[in-house]
Enzyme design. Structure first.
Site, short mmCIF file in Angstrom:
data_model
loop_
_atom_site.label_atom_id
_atom_site.label_comp_id
_atom_site.label_asym_id
_atom_site.label_seq_id
_atom_site.Cartn_x
_atom_site.Cartn_y
_atom_site.Cartn_z
N CYS A 108 52.02 1.20 65.64
CA CYS A 108 53.27 0.83 64.98
C CYS A 108 54.17 2.04 64.82
O CYS A 108 55.38 1.97 65.05
CB CYS A 108 52.98 0.20 63.62
SG CYS A 108 52.03 -1.34 63.67
N CYS A 121 49.36 0.71 61.90
CA CYS A 121 48.52 1.60 62.69
C CYS A 121 49.39 2.63 63.40
O CYS A 121 50.61 2.62 63.31
CB CYS A 121 47.71 0.80 63.72
SG CYS A 121 48.75 -0.06 64.93
N ASP A 165 43.96 26.43 47.69
CA ASP A 165 44.08 25.76 46.39
C ASP A 165 45.46 25.87 45.76
O ASP A 165 45.78 25.11 44.86
CB ASP A 165 43.06 26.32 45.40
CG ASP A 165 43.40 27.74 44.95
OD1 ASP A 165 44.01 28.48 45.76
OD2 ASP A 165 43.07 28.10 43.81
N ASP A 174 42.16 30.75 51.92
CA ASP A 174 42.99 31.46 50.96
C ASP A 174 42.05 32.35 50.15
O ASP A 174 40.84 32.10 50.09
CB ASP A 174 43.73 30.47 50.07
CG ASP A 174 44.56 31.16 49.01
OD1 ASP A 174 45.22 32.16 49.33
OD2 ASP A 174 44.52 30.71 47.84
N ASP A 219 49.58 27.09 49.55
CA ASP A 219 48.67 26.61 50.61
C ASP A 219 48.96 25.17 51.01
O ASP A 219 48.43 24.70 52.03
CB ASP A 219 47.21 26.69 50.13
CG ASP A 219 46.81 28.09 49.74
OD1 ASP A 219 47.15 29.02 50.49
OD2 ASP A 219 46.16 28.26 48.69
#
Length: 724
Positions: A39, A36, A620, A445, A624
């Site tokens: 941690c 988690c 995409d 984008d 990016d």
């Protein structure tokens, strides 16, 4: 595990240090047992306190702990012993070993879940007659005791086996002088089994073997779902670096060409790159005419012509002839590696909700233990026999098990994810919906997101297309392919020669023709434009073919819908300013920036975040990927490259930008359902805990109540399946 590490390195751990030219060093370790955000925080904090450790970053998905050391003299053994003292095993990081560890953990959870399910069903088969009767007949003492023994014979071994996941974690935590969430679970299960055996030996009325194993079954479902979530979140950085070649053609001092591993390339080495291959490292062009496809790096659809002496970035595709390059950086310092590091850094800085949940967990453990101890001691002091006082304490541990609290958000996320999947949106990250509900600024984008992502012919007659098609079919240039697509199948020109950065020439019906830049074709007074090609026969007139990257049909509607929801919208693109401006005007966006490199986009997102904006990045391309990882929330189209999809939180499975609007609407509704679940879980614990303390529920009823609270939050989450 620490002994295994010592044996592995043979006492000389310095072999695993990565030394740098500035005298600093790095160390990568595979840490197991971290589950988690708490941690992560604990490990990074304790590591940073060690002498000589400058930075510490733990990736929860891969288990990779990356340490930046002041110098190579830092003793890794101290680091390992500190991790072991914290309750975490560590070995030198190896991607294969990390994958095997995750696979092994998944198999163990599946087996434990199956055993717990078997034990719960079969223990219940013997427990139900104890309190409900058998064939409408009350059980006699002997039959009741036999049923209790049978329930224990099935339930206890299954509970012990299935509970080892929690027992081991609790023991490691206690051995390190701390208590995690698995401690009260383990104590509750063990005490339930002890009381059940005691009741069975003493011919008591009730045993709770079924409650113990049912509790573990429910908890293991959540643990397995968490494991699957983290295992499915493959490293986008790993996919990114996979774009690099594993071997490189190197020219040695004698002039011979030989193949060497990519890791052996050093600055100053002379490399050869053939047509169709990717540039392996950042390098300077020494010989040849370079026409590079940078679409994965910049998102720009048109290939870029690179002059001798200019930089060729790692990851670009050589679309022309044979190139001779001089390496400017090693593979780990290339443009691709830099983007990969940005992605990993972004993947490790996630939702604040996880940190809030961890703070709640740190309060839960001492509070529950203190309440259980007070229940036992107070009940005994007030005249209860130790057995009854212990039963009340165990019931308290079980009834306050944080299952409802733990399911409050995951149940909502599962239902919301299913609804979005039907709408064409794949939700990848467990906290993605939480962050998506908070966004107030959307960054798009251009190429492949707001537009179709490929050049298309515009304002060109079919006769001109038919004449140019034979040459276009012989070229791999994106705009040539657009001409070929428009013309369809047909003949190919003969004696074709492609001139890097200029165009292609060949024979069409015996006449020499050219397709490419204006000057190459023979038009001397035309201004060079990246969105056009010229075609003409050697002795004939020249004609222009114009191209555009067409905006998606619903792009303007999606932008308007986002603004109607109070969001601001912006374009960050690697394309040329004129092209970006035209698309921005078409879709109704006033804020835009052009000519950006991957690092520029990531910096722009960081600046927005520093200004207090919650940024949703929709992109995409490889350029990016870093920005996607750094944004508050990230969405990638299904046509995006794999690295971008893995860096994103959500992926559009259909070519519709309105799905972005739908995702935001569902995320906001999911936030409301989650807050309702949190409220119910809090109210449940406020009522259930006193009931257990005053003896109003026994361990079996406590397990049923705990399961019922989980059912309530799940049913509330199912309300998300409706909606507009």
């Amino acid at each position: 595990m620490a002994l295994t590490f010592d044996a592995t390195v043979g006492g000389d751990m310095s072999a695993f240090l990565r030394r740098r030219d500035d005298g600093r060093a790095g160390l990568d370790l595979l840490v197991t047992g971290a589950r988690c955000a708490g941690c992560i925080s604990k490990i990074e904090r304790e590591m940073s306190r060690l002498p000589g450790v400058e930075t510490a970053r733990l990736n929860l998905s891969t288990g990779r702990l990356s340490l930046g050391l002041a110098n190579a003299a830092v003793d890794p053994g101290v680091i390992i012993r500190t991790l072991v003292g914290l309750g975490y095993a560590a070995t030198p990081f190896d991607p294969g070993a990390a994958l095997q560890q995750r696979d092994r953990e998944g198999r163990e959870l599946i087996l434990a879940l199956a055993v717990a399910g078997f034990g719960a069903m079969n223990a219940m088969m013997f427990s139900v007659p104890i309190w409900a009767g058998l064939f409408d007949q009350e059980l006699g003492p002997a039959t009741r005791t036999m049923m209790m023994w049978m329930s224990g014979a099935v339930g206890a071994p299954c509970a012990i086996f299935a509970g080892m996941t929690f027992f081991k974690s609790a023991w490691r935590s206690l051995r390190a002088g701390r208590a995690n969430m698995d401690v009260p679970i383990s104590v509750g299960v063990i005490l339930t089994l002890v009381i059940s055996f005691s009741e069975t030996f003493l011919n008591g009325r009730d045993a709770y073997f079924d409650a113990a194993v049912s509790l573990l079954f429910l908890l293991l479902i959540g643990r397995w779902l968490d494991h699957k979530l983290r295992a499915s979140a493959r490293s986008a950085a790993g996919d990114l670096l996979a774009l690099q070649a594993t071997s490189v053609s190197l020219i040695d001092a004698s002039g011979r060409e030989r193949s060497v591993p990519l890791s052996e390339v050093r600055p100053g080495d002379i490399l050869r790159v053939r047509p169709g291959d990717r540039i392996p490292v950042d390098a300077t062009l020494e010989e040849g005419e370079a026409l590079l496809d940078n679409s994965l790096l910049t998102g720009e659809s048109a290939p870029e012509r690179v002059a001798q002496g200019a930089l060729c970035r790692a990851g670009a595709v050589n679309t022309a002839g044979l190139l001779t390059l001089r390496a400017r950086a090693a593979s780990e310092d290339s443009s691709l590696a830099a983007i990969a590091r940005l992605i990993e850094a972004g993947a490790q800085s996630r939702s604040r909700y996880v940190r809030l949940a961890d703070r709640a967990a740190t309060l839960y453990v001492p509070l529950v233990h203190s309440a259980a101890l007070a229940t036992f001691a107070g009940g005994w002091a007030l005249g209860l026999d130790p057995r009854e006082a212990l039963i009340r304490a165990v019931a308290l541990l079980i009834v306050t098990c944080p299952c409802a609290l733990g399911l409050a958000v995951p149940a909502v996320q599962i239902v919301a994810s299913a609804r979005l999947f039907r709408k064409g949106v794949l939700v990848k990250s467990g906290a993605a919906l939480e962050r998506l509900a908070e966004v107030d600024h959307v960054v798009f984008d251009k190429t492949g997101v707001l537009t179709e992502g490929r050049p298309a012919l515009i304002q060109t007659s079919r006769s001109v297309v038919a004449m140019a098609a034979p040459l276009a079919r012989a070229s791999n240039h994106p705009m040539s392919r657009a001409v070929a697509r428009a013309a369809g199948d047909g003949p190919v020109a003969l004696e074709v020669v492609e001139h890097a950065g200029l165009g292609v020439e060949g024979l069409i019906n015996g006449r020499r023709a050219r397709l490419g830049r204006a000057a190459f074709v023979g038009v001397s007074n035309a201004r060079p434009v990246e969105t056009e090609l010229w075609f003409g026969f050697e002795d004939g007139p020249k004609v222009r073919l114009r191209f555009s990257d067409t905006p998606r049909p619903d792009a303007a509607r999606a932008v308007a819908a986002l603004r109607a929801r109070g969001l601001t919208v912006e374009i960050l693109s690697g394309d040329q300013a004129g092209v970006v401006e035209a698309v921005a005007q078409t879709v109704g966006i006033t804020e835009w920036r052009a000519g950006l490199l991957p690092g520029d986009k990531a910096e722009a997102v960081d600046r927005l975040a520093a200004a207090g904006r919650k940024v949703l990045m929709v992109g995409d391309g490889l350029n990016d990927a870093a920005a996607l990882a750094r944004a508050h929330a990230a969405i990638a189209p299904g046509s995006a490259i794999e690295a971008s999809q893995n860096a994103a939180d959500l992926v559009l499975t259909q070519d519709a930008l309105m799905a972005v609007v739908e995702a935001i609407d569902v995320a906001r509704s999911a936030r409301s359902r989650a807050l309702e679940n949190f409220g119910f879980a809090t109210l449940y614990n406020l009522v259930a805990a006193p009931a257990a303390m005053f003896g109003l529920v026994n361990p079996f009823v406590a397990a049923l109540a705990m399961s019922g609270s989980s059912l309530v939050v799940t049913v509330n989450a199912l309300r998300l399946r409706g909606g507009r």
